[in-house]
Design an enzyme around this catalytic site. Structure first.
Site, mmCIF file in Angstrom:
data_model
loop_
_atom_site.group_PDB
_atom_site.id
_atom_site.type_symbol
_atom_site.label_atom_id
_atom_site.label_comp_id
_atom_site.label_asym_id
_atom_site.label_seq_id
_atom_site.Cartn_x
_atom_site.Cartn_y
_atom_site.Cartn_z
ATOM 1 C CG ASP A 75 -6.164 2.706 0.363
ATOM 2 O OD1 ASP A 75 -5.149 1.990 0.495
ATOM 3 O OD2 ASP A 75 -6.822 2.767 -0.696
ATOM 4 C CG ASP B 234 -1.804 1.178 1.334
ATOM 5 O OD1 ASP B 234 -2.080 1.782 0.273
ATOM 6 O OD2 ASP B 234 -2.245 1.500 2.453
ATOM 7 C CG ASP C 264 -1.463 1.745 -3.620
ATOM 8 O OD1 ASP C 264 -0.236 1.623 -3.803
ATOM 9 O OD2 ASP C 264 -1.954 2.258 -2.583
ATOM 10 C CG ASP D 183 -11.399 -14.924 -13.659
ATOM 11 O OD1 ASP D 183 -10.766 -15.412 -12.711
ATOM 12 O OD2 ASP D 183 -12.635 -14.744 -13.638
ATOM 13 C CD GLU E 23 -9.332 -19.513 -12.639
ATOM 14 O OE1 GLU E 23 -9.394 -19.880 -11.456
ATOM 15 O OE2 GLU E 23 -10.233 -18.841 -13.182
HETATM 16 C C1 NOJ Z 1 -11.137 -17.220 -10.512
HETATM 17 C C2 NOJ Z 1 -10.422 -16.203 -9.693
HETATM 18 O O1 NOJ Z 1 -9.099 -16.615 -9.498
HETATM 19 C C3 NOJ Z 1 -11.214 -16.062 -8.412
HETATM 20 O O2 NOJ Z 1 -10.522 -15.316 -7.461
HETATM 21 C C4 NOJ Z 1 -12.541 -15.447 -8.759
HETATM 22 O O3 NOJ Z 1 -13.343 -15.401 -7.606
HETATM 23 C C5 NOJ Z 1 -13.266 -16.256 -9.827
HETATM 24 N N1 NOJ Z 1 -12.407 -16.680 -10.893
HETATM 25 C C6 NOJ Z 1 -14.378 -15.461 -10.442
HETATM 26 O O4 NOJ Z 1 -13.880 -14.450 -11.271
HETATM 27 MG MG MG Z 2 -3.623 1.952 -1.170
#
Ligand code: NOJ
Ligand code: MG
Length: 567
Positions: A70, A66, A74, A245, A308
């Protein structure tokens, strides 16, 4: 009888010495013709792509560094720690989502694909980060979340406003059954029904994850065009690749109807697995969508597409594409949830090696932000063995932030729980906060993570924070640095062939060879001393101080990993 010891083949055996056999016979310690030929083929190629020889490091941005107090990491924080990553020696960083998001799933619910969430910074901060990463010779990979948006994405706000909205078909809507129940029995990944009733427009929408994450309809060409343009937007800004993803969920087909029950499922298990996801996961059109992403990726030089790709090995392998026109690296999660038992680990490695299509480049993952930490699964004493495995197997390794420190899955007190999955399905160990606690950098109230109140508590691993481990020559961090340095200067460890040499009595030895250079990676999965059948020079050992000598028979200390250059 003194300590149980093993001696093998090369040094003969005595009654006190338990004999280890070579798994596939002695020929594997020699160069076979086939092996020679494969070596020639590998080296005859031009310079291999960076994503084959490189190491990827996953940054979970909320928890890395960070910079503004906050309590949430970031982009400026990442930039300030780039030297740490360059010193570690990784080639690329993959940053989990940093786009505008209501953060229902901490960034995996995107409300604008082409900007940066103010919590993380601005586009200008991002451009600076790209430049600073490239200046250090590293690549930057972003997370692309194509299968769903946030329910607060303007597209969804528009789509739900009326059934005749031009954006309606960008999502997956279906009528209720006559009794008002959802169109199918599907259960979301986070345990609740995969359909959410929209009162305003009188239909259900599909959500494979949270109901705040409506599924996008990739069968609509407008969605394809818009999302592919998003890839171009970031490639044009200098991004070197994407981790895509939830790709296995990109083409759900509700018209195929209910999912059949999984006969092996029981009440105490993850509710999401109650039914077999035969109509929602791995649908054939999904691969077409990946090919579209790949075509865009290939229109830029030197970019990489990583998927993924969770699932059975057979399904994972399809994501290379028959013409290698899909993912360059479909993530290999075979060791991610494996019990830390040597025989099982060896079995999984060999099965993966055998399943790889000819010409497909492998990869290895031991941890990420969704799973229990490797140091907890293997036990802290085995963390160096695990790191050695990850960084010497054949294929591109991805290190999850903090695993190089031996961070463990933390015990999160109930009041500090943040993960929506844990909140929806509490108490079953599904929550992901334990693997997401902030990086401990140096002494101080938050160990240098933040000047404010960290979003999750900071935990320091047994080996200490980064500063402590840097100062300790025997630390895991320094060992991982040395491992990476060795890998970088040793083509046999990246391009060399793989073979299992010994897998017995808690000792796993595998051999990497290239152009007559041979390395034996020797891993002691036990807390006892073992003698091993290898000759050569110890080039690196997780037991500080044991490098450098020539050995005739290697004595592996408890939990030791050693890399031997064959004589
Ligand atoms: C896989 C991601 O790695 C995970 O963190 C996320 O919750 C799900 N896909 C949904 O996007
Ligand atoms: Mg921050």
């Amino acid at each position: 009888m003194d300590g149980f010891a093993i001696s093998v083949g090369l040094s003969g055996s005595t009654s006190r010495h338990h004999q280890i056999r070579l798994v596939r016979g002695d020929s594997h310690l020699k160069d076979s013709d086939a092996m020679q030929q494969e070596t020639v083929r590998t080296t005859a190629q031009t310079t291999p792509e960076w994503w084959k020889t490189g190491i990827i490091y996953q940054i979970y941005p909320r928890s890395f560094q960070d910079s503004d107090g906050d309590g949430v990491g970031d982009l400026a924080g990442i930039e300030s720690r780039l030297d740490y990553l360059a010193d570690l020696g990784v080639d690329a960083i993959w940053i989990s989502p940093i786009f505008p998001s209501p953060m229902a799933d901490f960034g995996y619910d995107v409300s604008d694909y082409r900007d940066i969430d103010p919590m993380f910074g601005t586009l200008a901060d991002f451009d600076r980060l790209v430049a600073a990463t490239h200046r250090r010779g590293m690549k930057l990979i972003l997370d692309f979340v194509p299968s769903h948006t946030s329910e607060q994405h303007p597209w969804f706000t528009d789509a739900r406003s009326s059934r005749s909205s031009p954006k309606r078909d960008w999502y997956v809507w279906r009528d209720a059954k006559p009794d008002g129940s959802p169109p199918t029995n599907w259960i979301s990944e986070f345990g609740r029904p995969a359909w959410t009733w929209d009162e305003g427009s009188g239909q259900y929408y599909l959500n494979i994850f949270l109901s705040e994450q409506p599924a996008l309809n990739w069968r609509n060409p407008e969605v394809q065009a818009e999302m592919l343009d998003t890839l171009r937007f970031w490639y044009d800004r200098g991004v070197d690749g994407f981790r895509v993803d939830a790709i296995t969920h990109i083409a759900p087909d509700p018209d195929k109807g209910d999912h059949p029950p999984d006969p092996n499922w029981q009440e105490h298990m993850d509710p999401s697995y109650r039914y077999l996801k035969v109509h929602s996961k791995h649908q054939p059109e999904g691969l077409d969508f990946v090919r579209m992403m790949r075509r865009v990726t290939d229109s830029y030089p030197d970019r990489v597409l990583i998927g993924e790709t969770d699932g059975e090995l057979k399904a994972v392998m399809t994501y290379y594409g028959e013409a290698f026109d899909a993912f360059q690296l479909p993530f290999n999660f075979t060791l991610l949830n494996a019990p830390w038992e040597m025989a099982e680990i060896v079995r999984r490695i060999e099965t993966y090696e055998a399943a790889l299509p000819d010409g497909g480049w492998g990869n290895w993952v031991l941890g990420n932000h969704d799973c229990r930490r490797i140091a907890s699964r293997a036990g802290p004493a085995q963390a160096a063995v695990a790191a050695t495995l990850l960084l010497t197997l054949k294929g591109t390794p991805t290190i999850y932030q903090g695993d190089e420190l031996g961070m463990e899955s933390a015990e999160i007190p109930p009041h500090a729980v943040r993960d929506p999955w844990e909140k929806q399905v509490p108490g079953r160990g599904l929550g992901r906060d334990p693997a997401r606690t902030p990086m401990p950098w140096e002494p101080g109230p938050t160990h240098g993570f933040s000047d404010g109140d960290p979003w999750l508590p900071v935990f320091v691993p047994a080996g200490g924070d980064v500063a402590a481990q840097r100062a300790d020559t025997t630390s895991l961090l320094n060992y991982v640095c040395a491992l990476i340095a060795l890998r970088r200067e040793t083509p046999a460890l990246t391009l060399g062939t793989y073979e299992t040499t010994v897998a017995q009595d808690g000792v796993f030895i595998f051999t990497r060879r290239l152009d007559g250079t041979v390395f034996h990676i020797c891993l002691n999965f036990t807390g006892e001393t073992r003698l091993c059948p290898v000759k050569g020079e110890v080039v690196l050992s997780s037991r500080h101080g044991s490098e450098g000598g020539a050995v005739d028979t290697l004595q592996l200390e408890p939990d030791e990993a050693a890399i031997i250059k064959a004589a």
